[in-house]
Design a protein around this motif. Structure first.
Motif, PDB file in Angstrom:
ATOM      1  N   UNK A   1       0.814  -1.213   0.000  1.00  0.00           N
ATOM      2  CA  UNK A   1       0.000   0.000   0.000  1.00  0.00           C
ATOM      3  C   UNK A   1       0.844   1.259   0.000  1.00  0.00           C
ATOM      4  N   UNK A   2       2.099   1.167   0.343  1.00  0.00           N
ATOM      5  CA  UNK A   2       2.950   2.348   0.468  1.00  0.00           C
ATOM      6  C   UNK A   2       4.025   2.423  -0.599  1.00  0.00           C
ATOM      7  N   UNK A   3       3.836   1.758  -1.695  1.00  0.00           N
ATOM      8  CA  UNK A   3       4.860   1.743  -2.732  1.00  0.00           C
ATOM      9  C   UNK A   3       4.608   2.840  -3.758  1.00  0.00           C
ATOM     10  N   UNK A   4       5.532   3.765  -3.865  1.00  0.00           N
ATOM     11  CA  UNK A   4       5.518   4.786  -4.901  1.00  0.00           C
ATOM     12  C   UNK A   4       6.951   4.941  -5.374  1.00  0.00           C
ATOM     13  N   UNK A   5       7.095   5.355  -6.605  1.00  0.00           N
ATOM     14  CA  UNK A   5       8.443   5.499  -7.141  1.00  0.00           C
ATOM     15  C   UNK A   5       8.923   6.933  -7.099  1.00  0.00           C
ATOM     16  N   UNK A   6       8.155   7.805  -6.459  1.00  0.00           N
ATOM     17  CA  UNK A   6       8.480   9.223  -6.546  1.00  0.00           C
ATOM     18  C   UNK A   6       8.764   9.886  -5.205  1.00  0.00           C
ATOM     19  N   UNK A   7       8.795   9.143  -4.153  1.00  0.00           N
ATOM     20  CA  UNK A   7       9.101   9.722  -2.855  1.00  0.00           C
ATOM     21  C   UNK A   7       7.953  10.507  -2.264  1.00  0.00           C
ATOM     22  N   UNK A   8       8.280  11.551  -1.512  1.00  0.00           N
ATOM     23  CA  UNK A   8       7.250  12.302  -0.796  1.00  0.00           C
ATOM     24  C   UNK A   8       6.823  13.564  -1.540  1.00  0.00           C
TER      25      UNK A   8
ATOM     26  N   UNK B   1       3.654   5.473 -10.562  1.00  0.00           N
ATOM     27  CA  UNK B   1       3.412   4.095 -10.140  1.00  0.00           C
ATOM     28  C   UNK B   1       4.047   3.050 -11.054  1.00  0.00           C
ATOM     29  N   UNK B   2       4.910   3.472 -11.959  1.00  0.00           N
ATOM     30  CA  UNK B   2       5.649   2.526 -12.804  1.00  0.00           C
ATOM     31  C   UNK B   2       7.076   2.417 -12.314  1.00  0.00           C
TER      32      UNK B   2
ATOM     33  N   UNK C   1       0.404  -5.123  -8.060  1.00  0.00           N
ATOM     34  CA  UNK C   1      -0.853  -5.552  -8.671  1.00  0.00           C
ATOM     35  C   UNK C   1      -1.962  -4.540  -8.380  1.00  0.00           C
ATOM     36  N   UNK C   2      -1.923  -3.974  -7.199  1.00  0.00           N
ATOM     37  CA  UNK C   2      -2.941  -2.989  -6.808  1.00  0.00           C
ATOM     38  C   UNK C   2      -2.871  -1.749  -7.707  1.00  0.00           C
ATOM     39  N   UNK C   3      -1.679  -1.273  -8.001  1.00  0.00           N
ATOM     40  CA  UNK C   3      -1.515  -0.118  -8.889  1.00  0.00           C
ATOM     41  C   UNK C   3      -2.025  -0.447 -10.291  1.00  0.00           C
ATOM     42  N   UNK C   4      -1.746  -1.645 -10.762  1.00  0.00           N
ATOM     43  CA  UNK C   4      -2.226  -2.061 -12.083  1.00  0.00           C
ATOM     44  C   UNK C   4      -3.748  -2.102 -12.122  1.00  0.00           C
ATOM     45  N   UNK C   5      -4.371  -2.609 -11.060  1.00  0.00           N
ATOM     46  CA  UNK C   5      -5.827  -2.679 -10.989  1.00  0.00           C
ATOM     47  C   UNK C   5      -6.460  -1.278 -10.996  1.00  0.00           C
ATOM     48  N   UNK C   6      -5.855  -0.350 -10.264  1.00  0.00           N
ATOM     49  CA  UNK C   6      -6.362   1.026 -10.247  1.00  0.00           C
ATOM     50  C   UNK C   6      -6.245   1.646 -11.637  1.00  0.00           C
ATOM     51  N   UNK C   7      -5.126   1.437 -12.292  1.00  0.00           N
ATOM     52  CA  UNK C   7      -4.908   2.007 -13.627  1.00  0.00           C
ATOM     53  C   UNK C   7      -5.923   1.463 -14.621  1.00  0.00           C
ATOM     54  N   UNK C   8      -6.246   0.198 -14.519  1.00  0.00           N
ATOM     55  CA  UNK C   8      -7.218  -0.419 -15.423  1.00  0.00           C
ATOM     56  C   UNK C   8      -8.619   0.135 -15.153  1.00  0.00           C
TER      57      UNK C   8
END
Length: 67
Positions: A11-18, A46-47, A57-64
């Protein structure tokens, strides 16, 4: 907060920091020289860097769902 992050690491995974979503949107608009869509900013944050693969998988589901 440390316990909450550890309980659900996906739930806390982002590639861009804060950096805020609005800041990312502004930077991307300057880079592209045009208004951006929610999907473009979401993909940017989120990539995995250098890949066209979502960080979870959660990010992919949101994007879809958004498309």
């Amino acid at each position: 907060m440390k316990v909450n992050r550890a309980a659900n690491p996906e739930a806390n995974m982002h590639t861009s920091g804060s950096v805020s979503f609005a800041t990312h949107q502004s930077r991307l608009e300057k880079e592209l020289k045009r208004p951006t869509t929610f999907q473009e900013v979401f993909d940017k944050t989120h990539n995995k860097k250098g890949m066209d693969q979502y960080i979870s998988d959660r990010a992919r589901e949101v994007a879809v769902r958004v498309v």
